[in-house]
Structures are given as structure tokens and as C-alpha cells.
Design an enzyme around this catalytic site. Structure first.
Site, PDB file in Angstrom:
ATOM      1  N   GLU A 230       1.048  -1.300  -0.059  1.00 54.37           N
ATOM      2  CA  GLU A 230       0.323   0.082   0.081  1.00 54.37           C
ATOM      3  C   GLU A 230       0.817   1.339   0.138  1.00 54.37           C
ATOM      4  O   GLU A 230       1.562   1.350   0.906  1.00 54.37           O
ATOM      5  CB  GLU A 230      -0.989   0.026   1.323  1.00 54.37           C
ATOM      6  CG  GLU A 230      -1.627   0.995   1.413  1.00 54.37           C
ATOM      7  CD  GLU A 230      -1.536   2.337   1.363  1.00 54.37           C
ATOM      8  OE1 GLU A 230      -1.464   3.106   0.242  1.00 54.37           O
ATOM      9  OE2 GLU A 230      -1.717   2.716   2.760  1.00 54.37           O
ATOM     10  N   CYS A 264      -1.986   8.947   2.813  1.00 52.60           N
ATOM     11  CA  CYS A 264      -1.869   8.183   1.205  1.00 52.60           C
ATOM     12  C   CYS A 264      -3.547   8.178   0.147  1.00 52.60           C
ATOM     13  O   CYS A 264      -3.523   8.889  -0.766  1.00 52.60           O
ATOM     14  CB  CYS A 264      -1.597   6.974   1.528  1.00 52.60           C
ATOM     15  SG  CYS A 264      -0.209   7.320   2.167  1.00 52.60           S
TER      16      CYS A 264
END
Length: 453
Positions: A230, A264
């Protein structure tokens, strides 16, 4: 050696230091996790769920202590840090609640006589490499599902989060995991590479930068290990129509400033249709300008410092370079130590560096587009593909745009709506896996076929 340190970004003070583990301590950690895997993997699902539930309860019991540590370590406003701990507890509890469903046999319709099922079995020891921006939440979404399926965890947290990682290990241990079921390591980069290569380690999960993810994935590939990634994102916030522009602008600002702009999946590119662009920009500039960075330990602070002064300097350089290349600075663009003012850039073109970069801090770029097709094309013109946000009053348009966006997640008319049951992850250079939800429990598990004639 003291590579792990709590450095309060609000003050620059080094609060505490922790020694990097010796090679012998690393070996002991992996050995304990390997031994625990044989026990935990054979523990009944109901008993595993009971332990996992106690881990969630431990988060709540240590809520204020853990939140204060998180704020000291990386500057998250205290109220947000409390919310993060609560969310981590909710995530872990979700996997306790759904342990039976996660581990249940999956019957298959077969062409011949007899039966066939998919039965899930743990892989064993997993190695997690976690980032600093969500010290408790990131761990929960990795550890929760993987403990539920019977794996054990060796966890290397960020060098900036040694105090929270120590408390998390205590919380997991106190819940009743077998010794080695969850082990925190203060590992160097070289030691982390050794752990990845260790034949007792069956999989690796990385949340972090593209560079870190690529390096770990290369090592894992050489050693034939499953790796879950990720990584970064440059999520678009697409505005095509609205019946409440003020609320929509506030949603955009909230999605950009969340976690001091260091998420993010934060909204980093505002893509606004021509008819709404001028009004959106006017209101966005006013809303961003009204937010003043402040002491993250104060409960009413909305925007704290970046994780370090170096991070703020890097963001400043990105903004300054964009302006030097022809972008227009609409608001913000100033730094005071690790604090950075909310910033909005306009008139950015594909030739500018910032067009391709991720802005990891309270800074965004706003673009004017002619229509829906242009908005989707611009949203997809990036190497990233994590999340995205679409605001429109037209349900059919929302469906078209959601289908057309190259991202792992699309949120329509809502921001900050992550939830334990909703899978999280991206495509392209944003990652290769899914966390949260039931899909997270499929990343590191042996889906064993059992066919009976």
C-alpha cells in the site's frame, strides 16, 4: 545505536531514543513468532476471536495514553489521534466479530460426484513494515485480519514511532496471544531485508513510499514470498455539480487537511468543472486561509505540524519549484519549522514537476476542466491509483465517472468515510493488495482445496 527516536515535530525536542535491535534479538523475534505460529494456527477460531476482541479492548483501555504518544511522535492533533485509536479498536473488533465468517469453508459447485470446499489455513509468520502517519490504525488493519486467520506477526514500525510500537506490543501481549504471536522489532533496513529473506517468514506487508515498496518487493520476489503493498497516492477530488457549494468546498478542505495533509488517500488534486471553478476557488482559498497551524496537543487544533522539519522543507521545495515553473500560488506556501500553512496551487501544467508528484502535506492543486470526460482524463493522468472522490448531483453521471476512474476506491459525495468493513487499496503505483474488510483476510492465507469423491 539509537536510530529509533521520538522527536516531537511541534518543538523539535528529542523525547526518547531506543536502541536498534542486535542481530541476536532479531533472530529471537523471528524464532518466537515461528514457534507461536504452530500454536496460534491450531487455536480454535472462537478462541482466536476472543483474544482479538481483547486486543480491541486493550486499545480502548490505553486510548488516552496511546493518543498522546502518537501526537508526540508525528504531530497529529490530539483529537484526531484519539479518533485514530478508536478506529483501530473498531477495526480489530470487526475481525473478532467476523472471525467465523472469515474462516468458514467455502463449498464449491462441482461437475462430478462428491464434494469440494475451499478451506482457509494460515501461512505462518508475516512481516509487517509500517509507516509513521497512522501509527495505530496501520497496524490494526494489518494485524487484525491476519491474526484472525491464524498467522503470527513480526512488526517493524517507523523509526519515528518507537514508543507507540512498544505500547502496541504490550496491548497485543496482554490480550493473551501466545508468546511470539505479535513481536515488535526495532530493525535497521539491513535487518529488515534479512527478515524478509528468512525462510520462516511466509509473507510481507509494506505501507509506505514507492521506493520502499519496490525495494521490499524485489527482495520478497527473489525469495518467493507473497508481498502486499500500500503505497502513495495523488487522489483526485472531482466536482461536476453540487446543490451546496459551501459544503462541497468544506469536504474538499477536510479531505486535504486530514492528518495534517499526510494521508495516502487524501484529496490532493481538485478537478472542477468550468462553471463552478471560480466560485470553488474563491471559497476554497477562504476556507484554507482560515486554518492556522497550531499546537497539536491542544484539543481544538485542526492542523498540526508535519512529521518533521525535513518533511516540511521537502513540501516547501515542491511548492517553490511549482511557482518557479509557472504555477500560481493562491494561498499559503509558508513554513515555520515543521509547520506549513494550507496551500493551494493553480495553473499547473503537465510540464511542471508537481503535476506528477504526490504532495504529502497540507497543499493541493486545483484544475479547471471543461466537462466530465476531461475530468476523468485528468484524474487518470497519474501513475497513482489509490482513492478518488466524485461530487455530482447526477446519479447516472456518478456511475459513469466511478466506472471510468482508474483507482482502487471511489467515494461519491462523501469524504473521510473509511470504515472497517470497506476494503482499502489501490492500483498502478499505489499498491497491489487490499486491507480492511473481508478481502483483507484473503491476502495471506492458504486457500486449500479439499475434494472428496
Amino acid at each position: 545505536m539509537t536510530d529509533y527516536a521520538v522527536v516531537n515535530p511541534a518543538t523539535g525536542e528529542t523525547v526518547a531514543t531506543y536502541d536498534t535491535f542486535t542481530d541476536a534479538q532479531i533472530e529471537d523475534a523471528v524464532a518466537r513468532a515461528h514457534a507461536a505460529a504452530a500454536v496460534w494456527g491450531r487455536t480454535s477460531v472462537a478462541d482466536r476471536a476472543a483474544v482479538i476482541r481483547r486486543i480491541a479492548e486493550g486499545h480502548r483501555a490505553h486510548r488516552d495514553e496511546l493518543a498522546a504518544i502518537i501526537t508526540r511522535e508525528m504531530g497529529k492533533p490530539l483529537a484526531a489521534a484519539v479518533g485514530e485509536v478508536d478506529f483501530a479498536a473498531d477495526i480489530i473488533e470487526f475481525y473478532a466479530d467476523n472471525a467465523e465468517k472469515i474462516n468458514a469453508d467455502q463449498p464449491l459447485d462441482i461437475l462430478g460426484d462428491g464434494t469440494a470446499v475451499i478451506r482457509k489455513a494460515p501461512l505462518g509468520v508475516l512481516f509487517g513494515i509500517m509507516p509513521w502517519n497512522f501509527p495505530a490504525y496501520q497496524v490494526a488493519r494489518f494485524a487484525g485480519p491476519n491474526l484472525a486467520v491464524g498467522n503470527t506477526i513480526v512488526l517493524k514500525h517507523s523509526e519515528q514511532c518507537p514508543e507507540s510500537s512498544a505500547l502496541l506490543e504490550k496491548i497485543y501481549e496482554e490480550a493473551g496471544l501466545p508468546d511470539g504471536g505479535y513481536v515488535n522489532v526495532y530493525a535497521s533496513i539491513e535487518q529488515a531485508a534479512t527478515i524478509v529473506a528468512d525462510p520462516r517468514v511466509q509473507g510481507v506487508s509494506v505501507t509506505g513510499s514507492e521506493r520502499a515498496g519496490a525495494a521490499v518487493a524485489e527482495n520478497a520476489g527473489r525469495n518467493l514470498k507473497k508481498v502486499a503493498l500500500e503505497l502513495g497516492g495523488s487522489d483526485p477530488f472531482i466536482l461536476l455539480s453540487t446543490d451546496d457549494l459551501d459544503a462541497t468546498v468544506q469536504a474538499a478542505v477536510d479531505a486535504r487537511l486530514d492528518n495534517n495533509g499526510q494521508a495516502c488517500n487524501g484529496a490532493k488534486r481538485f478537478i472542477v468543472v468550468d462553471g463552478l471553478y471560480d466560485a470553488f476557488v474563491e471559497k476554497a482559498v477562504a476556507a484554507l486561509s482560515a486554518v492556522t497551524p497550531g499546537d497539536p496537543m491542544q484539543e481544538d487544533t485542526v492542523l498540526g505540524p508535519l512529521v518533521s522539519e525535513a518533511a516540511a522543507v521537502n513540501l516547501q521545495n515542491q511548492v517553490d519549484t511549482a511557482v518557479a515553473q509557472g504555477a500560481t500560488l493562491l494561498t499559503g506556501g509558508t513554513r515555520d519549522g515543521a509547520f506549513y500553512t494550507p496551500t493551494l496551487l493553480a495553473d499547473v501544467t503537465p510540464e511542471m514537476d508537481v503535476y506528477r508528484q504526490e504532495l504529502f502535506g497540507p497543499a493541493a492543486v486545483v484544475y479547471r476542466v471543461a466537462d466530465e470526460d476531461a475530468a476523468v482524463a485528468l484524474a487518470n493522468d497519474t501513475s497513482f491509483g489509490l482513492g478518488s472522490y466524485v461530487f455530482t448531483t447526477d446519479d447516472a453521471q456518478a456511475a459513469r465517472v466511478a466506472n471510468g476512474i482508474e483507482a482502487g476506491m471511489v467515494y461519491v459525495n462523501v469524504v473521510l468515510a473509511d470504515s472497517p468493513e470497506l476494503p482499502f487499496g489501490g492500483v498502478k503505483r499505489s499498491g497491489t493488495s487490499r486491507e480492511l474488510g473481508l478481502l483483507a483476510a484473503d491476502e495471506f492465507v492458504n486457500k486449500k482445496l479439499i475434494r472428496v469423491a
